[in-house]
Scaffold this active site. Structure first.
Site, short mmCIF file in Angstrom:
data_model
loop_
_atom_site.label_atom_id
_atom_site.label_comp_id
_atom_site.label_asym_id
_atom_site.label_seq_id
_atom_site.Cartn_x
_atom_site.Cartn_y
_atom_site.Cartn_z
N ASN A 1 30.02 7.92 78.43
CA ASN A 1 31.28 7.78 79.31
C ASN A 1 32.31 8.54 79.17
O ASN A 1 32.55 9.25 78.12
CB ASN A 1 31.84 6.26 79.01
N GLU B 1 36.37 8.95 79.99
CA GLU B 1 37.50 8.13 80.33
C GLU B 1 38.59 9.08 80.99
O GLU B 1 38.49 10.40 81.11
CB GLU B 1 38.05 7.53 79.16
N CYS C 1 31.50 5.35 83.44
CA CYS C 1 30.57 4.52 82.64
C CYS C 1 29.45 5.62 82.30
O CYS C 1 28.93 6.67 83.31
CB CYS C 1 29.99 3.26 82.79
N GLU D 1 26.20 5.13 82.08
CA GLU D 1 25.20 4.87 83.15
C GLU D 1 25.27 5.31 84.29
O GLU D 1 24.20 6.10 84.89
CB GLU D 1 24.85 3.31 83.28
N CYS E 1 27.69 -2.83 82.82
CA CYS E 1 28.68 -3.56 83.55
C CYS E 1 28.17 -3.85 84.92
O CYS E 1 27.11 -3.21 85.34
CB CYS E 1 29.99 -2.63 83.72
N CYS F 1 27.63 -0.67 87.25
CA CYS F 1 26.31 0.32 86.92
C CYS F 1 25.09 -0.54 87.49
O CYS F 1 24.27 0.01 87.79
CB CYS F 1 26.34 0.30 85.25
N1 THU Z 1 31.42 1.36 79.76
C1 THU Z 1 30.17 2.21 79.77
O1 THU Z 1 30.15 3.59 79.67
N2 THU Z 1 29.07 1.35 80.45
C2 THU Z 1 29.22 0.11 80.59
O2 THU Z 1 28.27 -0.47 81.21
C3 THU Z 1 30.25 -0.77 80.08
C4 THU Z 1 31.46 0.00 79.89
C5 THU Z 1 32.29 2.29 79.09
C6 THU Z 1 33.50 2.27 80.00
C7 THU Z 1 34.76 2.72 79.25
O3 THU Z 1 34.77 3.92 79.04
C8 THU Z 1 34.59 1.80 78.03
O4 THU Z 1 33.04 1.58 78.06
C9 THU Z 1 35.20 0.67 77.60
O5 THU Z 1 34.93 -0.17 78.85
#
Ligand code: THU
Length: 129
Positions: A42, A44, A53, A55, A88, A91
């Site tokens: 991920n 940000e 994310c 994925e 999530c 994704c």
């Molecule tokens: N995140 C993911 O990388 N994958 C997911 O399926 C759920 C959330 C990340 C997004 C963000 O950078 C951090 O987790 C907190 O939400």
């Protein structure tokens, strides 16, 4: 349990996660039929809505690399959390479009593991005919 080679790759990729806001690293690993591993994490942004994310990052990479979806044998999602972190909703929708419905999605924290298929994670998904 999770393939040790994939788990090692996931641990490395999670270390590359750019998570200054959530401090919540996630890695996503695609395994291809020839054994190749594609890794994502991920990433940000200070404009929080732009956070991406792990994925979706690795799935976009598979498209950019020209990998046919039939060649993707599994997607592993790793987060070093006490309980399992499942993908999530956004994704799951993207997985539905870019993976086969029966492709295994393995969720792991390195100790616990749960296996799904893409279809199980998002039944009756939206698709344009
Ligand atoms: N995140 C993911 O990388 N994958 C997911 O399926 C759920 C959330 C990340 C997004 C963000 O950078 C951090 O987790 C907190 O939400």
């Amino acid at each position: 349990m999770t393939d040790p080679r994939i788990l090692e790759e996931a641990r490395q990729a999670a270390q590359n996660a750019y998570v200054p806001y959530s401090h919540f690293p996630v890695a996503a690993i695609l395994e291809l039929a020839d054994g190749t591993l594609l890794s994502g994490c991920n990433v940000e942004n200070a404009s929080y809505g732009l956070c991406m994310c792990a994925e979706r990052n690795v799935l976009s990479m598979s498209v950019a690399c020209g990998v046919p979806r039939e060649d993707i044998t599994s997607l592993t999602v790793y987060a070093p959390t006490d309980t399992l972190t499942t993908p999530c909703g956004a994704c799951r929708q993207v997985m539905t479009e870019l993976l086969e419905p029966e492709t295994p999605v393995i969720v792991t924290n390195g100790r616990l593991e749960k296996r799904y298929t893409v279809r199980e994670l998002l039944p009756d998904a939206f698709e344009i005919e």
